[in-house]
Design an enzyme around this catalytic site. Structure first.
Site, PDB file in Angstrom:
ATOM      1  N   SER A   1     -34.962   8.839   7.053  1.00 53.24           N
ATOM      2  CA  SER A   1     -34.207   7.594   7.175  1.00 53.24           C
ATOM      3  C   SER A   1     -33.791   7.377   8.638  1.00 53.24           C
ATOM      4  O   SER A   1     -34.636   7.426   9.529  1.00 53.24           O
ATOM      5  CB  SER A   1     -33.003   7.640   6.225  1.00 53.24           C
ATOM      6  OG  SER A   1     -32.377   6.396   6.112  1.00 53.24           O
TER       7      SER A   1
ATOM      8  N   ASP B   1     -39.285   3.941  -2.875  1.00 54.30           N
ATOM      9  CA  ASP B   1     -38.266   3.678  -1.850  1.00 54.30           C
ATOM     10  C   ASP B   1     -38.355   2.201  -1.452  1.00 54.30           C
ATOM     11  O   ASP B   1     -39.287   1.789  -0.771  1.00 54.30           O
ATOM     12  CB  ASP B   1     -38.523   4.583  -0.644  1.00 54.30           C
ATOM     13  CG  ASP B   1     -37.474   4.421   0.458  1.00 54.30           C
ATOM     14  OD1 ASP B   1     -36.619   3.520   0.357  1.00 54.30           O
ATOM     15  OD2 ASP B   1     -37.525   5.209   1.416  1.00 54.30           O
TER      16      ASP B   1
ATOM     17  N   HIS C   1     -35.185   5.895  -2.126  1.00 52.97           N
ATOM     18  CA  HIS C   1     -34.933   6.375  -0.766  1.00 52.97           C
ATOM     19  C   HIS C   1     -34.369   7.801  -0.768  1.00 52.97           C
ATOM     20  O   HIS C   1     -34.655   8.593   0.127  1.00 52.97           O
ATOM     21  CB  HIS C   1     -33.961   5.420  -0.081  1.00 52.97           C
ATOM     22  CG  HIS C   1     -33.787   5.661   1.386  1.00 52.97           C
ATOM     23  ND1 HIS C   1     -34.828   5.594   2.273  1.00 52.97           N
ATOM     24  CD2 HIS C   1     -32.692   5.979   2.123  1.00 52.97           C
ATOM     25  CE1 HIS C   1     -34.377   5.856   3.498  1.00 52.97           C
ATOM     26  NE2 HIS C   1     -33.094   6.090   3.424  1.00 52.97           N
TER      27      HIS C   1
END
Lengths: 352, 352
Positions: free
Chosen positions: B127, B292, B325
């Site tokens: 991320s 995601d 995610h």
């Protein structure tokens, strides 16, 4: 329980002699009775579905008698949390009951009774409005010939509920909410309502539409290196939030989202939507939009599947649109052509 | 400008004699330096990526010297808004500067200098951590041999920014925020931080994972017809929000989201990501997860495309995972096998 209530409504067109051309439009979260047209003394205040409804439009008011109402619990004239409770002389506030899609359809049926309408030619709506239309086919199978569920769903997903819960928590934890009785404190939970609306807007727009319309566009040509607005999308969301928080009632927002969460006709049938629609008799038009990720096409297809299982007449169109959930409110040729064709067919049933 | 700052970090394993086995782990929004293992006096406090890093694990601390740090501006020991400004004797609060991914990499390079590490075997993160890893390849192309960007993106979309902006506005409009100087008022903008975290969690989980884990499950067998918790998903979100708001600093949350919004290496190259990576020299592993939707696989493929355009060595895997995610933090056989294989190859470069 409410001792009494009022519903505000508007009508367009003329009810024919055998009262067979009535169409009921159910509104979604922030909608109201002002569906089409404008007022002589307020010409800029155009109805929220004016592109769809009017003379020569897909729902042609030269042929149909169209009714828009503000739902019970609303904040646009129908009895709601902001209304004065005759028993206390103060606004209902927190004492206003949580109302459901079933309650709304019940109250809409009473309005139909008052107007002498035994059967609607069609009941329709988008999003939460589509849920009310579906509920009409379940609660009053003999009182509606056509049901149109647009950008709708048979029930919310966990993700849908999650977004509603964040929105509600924004309002519930606003210090100006006062447990729902903010009216008597002379304040409004503007901060919470603004956040709720900002979040809502993200889910109404598609990822692609946001990218096309705003992208990473900046308000100025430099980053601010502060927590002020940098990006156009931030400016848009805050504007939408501010605008909404200035006129919409927070208690109404809460109950609208709760009605969304609760609607689940399959629930009393062991989660079997096929069984839920076993008593339906209407003909159906189900529409979805390709980029709607709030109520994605697969949610509409689940409705279609259950209707077909029950050998009901159902037309389905999946409209290619970049505008996400908001598509149902937009001017869109393919979408409007489908609606026109469907309503032309309905009209042929009573003009022939 | 900060007159000085401290960075808190942890290391795992042993730096080899030629200092060629160092691995830097960059953290995401809410992460910190405690990446793996636990403390003798706090054995329940397990590092946030302990499944990935340790003896015999994909990033094997028998072979690698792994460094985790708390980013500048953080709230876990490194200098941040909560730290005392030596010039005033009070917490920095609102006066703490907005820091960027570029700033973080700069400060991480200084940490490497202090530790005598001229070149990292690998810099990696998920991320926002992946963005820092990418930035390493741009700012210090000769100081990193392998860059791993996991569940990351070359920049945020309008939708990503929109979610961050709602989260920031929840904090900024909390009456307990006091323009960022809440410390001196003895309060914390808990309401805003809680909402921000609730919203964040929706975007970390996939629609499917939420449906599987929570569905429309109720806390009791009946609807409450109130604004209390009805659904399990509501209970989960509120719990996560409360937990986070009790320990995380709101100013740090603000600056982390702003660093996310601002990161955009293509910006100074006419939005051409190919040009942005023209000076990169590292080898890359890019990983994405099928469900995601925050940083979708297409975002990772955009990185891969730009790297390939520059004839860089890049491996890419799109991992089938239901966890959205959050997948990058989870134990997952395929994912961990890919990481093991890649790090085995890195290890062979210096042990061979």
């Amino acid at each position: 329980m409410l001792p009494s209530y009022e519903l505000v409504y508007e009508t367009y067109g003329t009810l024919n002699s055998d009262k067979s051309n009535a169409v009921l439009v159910c509104h979604a979260l922030s909608g109201n009775h002002h569906v089409a047209g404008y007022y002589v003394d307020d010409m800029k205040n155009v109805g929220w579905w004016d592109t769809m409804i009017g003379p020569g439009k897909p729902i042609d008011t030269e042929k149909f008698f169209v009714i828009g109402l503000n739902n019970l619990g609303g904040c646009h004239g129908s009895t709601g949390p902001i209304s004065i409770n005759p028993a206390t002389g103060k606004p209902y506030g927190a004492s206003f009951p949580v109302v459901t899609v079933e309650d709304w359809v019940e109250s809409q049926a009473r309005l139909a009774d008052k107007l002498g309408i035994a059967q609607f030619a069609a009941v329709l709506g988008g999003s939460l409005g589509g849920m009310q239309a579906l509920q009409w086919s379940l609660a009053y199978p003999e009182r509606v010939r056509h049901v149109l569920a647009i950008a709708s769903a048979p029930r919310l997903t966990a993700q849908n509920i999650a977004f509603n819960d964040v929105a509600r928590n924004a309002i519930l934890t606003d210090p100006d909410f006062y447990g729902g009785d903010y009216y008597e404190h002379g304040v409004v939970p503007t901060r919470g309502l603004r956040l709720a609306r900002m979040l809502g807007h993200i889910t109404y727009l598609s990822n692609d539409a946001m990218a096309d319309k705003f992208g990473r566009g900046l308000r100025s040509d430099k980053y601010s290196y502060s927590y002020d607005i940098d990006f156009e999308i931030e400016s848009y969301l805050r504007y939408q939030g501010d605008k909404f928080a200035a006129y919409f009632d927070a208690n109404t927002y809460l109950l609208m989202t709760k009605a969304l969460d609760y609607f689940d006709p399959a629930r009393e049938y062991d989660d079997d939507l096929n069984k839920a629609f076993a008593t339906a008799r209407a003909n159906f038009l189900v529409l979805s939009f390709t980029t709607d990720w709030r109520f994605a096409p697969e949610r509409s297809r689940a409705i279609v599947k259950a209707l077909l299982h029950n050998h009901l007449k159902v037309s389905y169109a999946e409209i290619t649109s970049t505008h996400g959930h908001d598509s149902f409110l937009m001017q869109h040729t393919h979408y409007h052509n489908v609606m026109s064709a469907y309503f032309d067919n309905i009209a042929s049933e009573f003009t022939a």
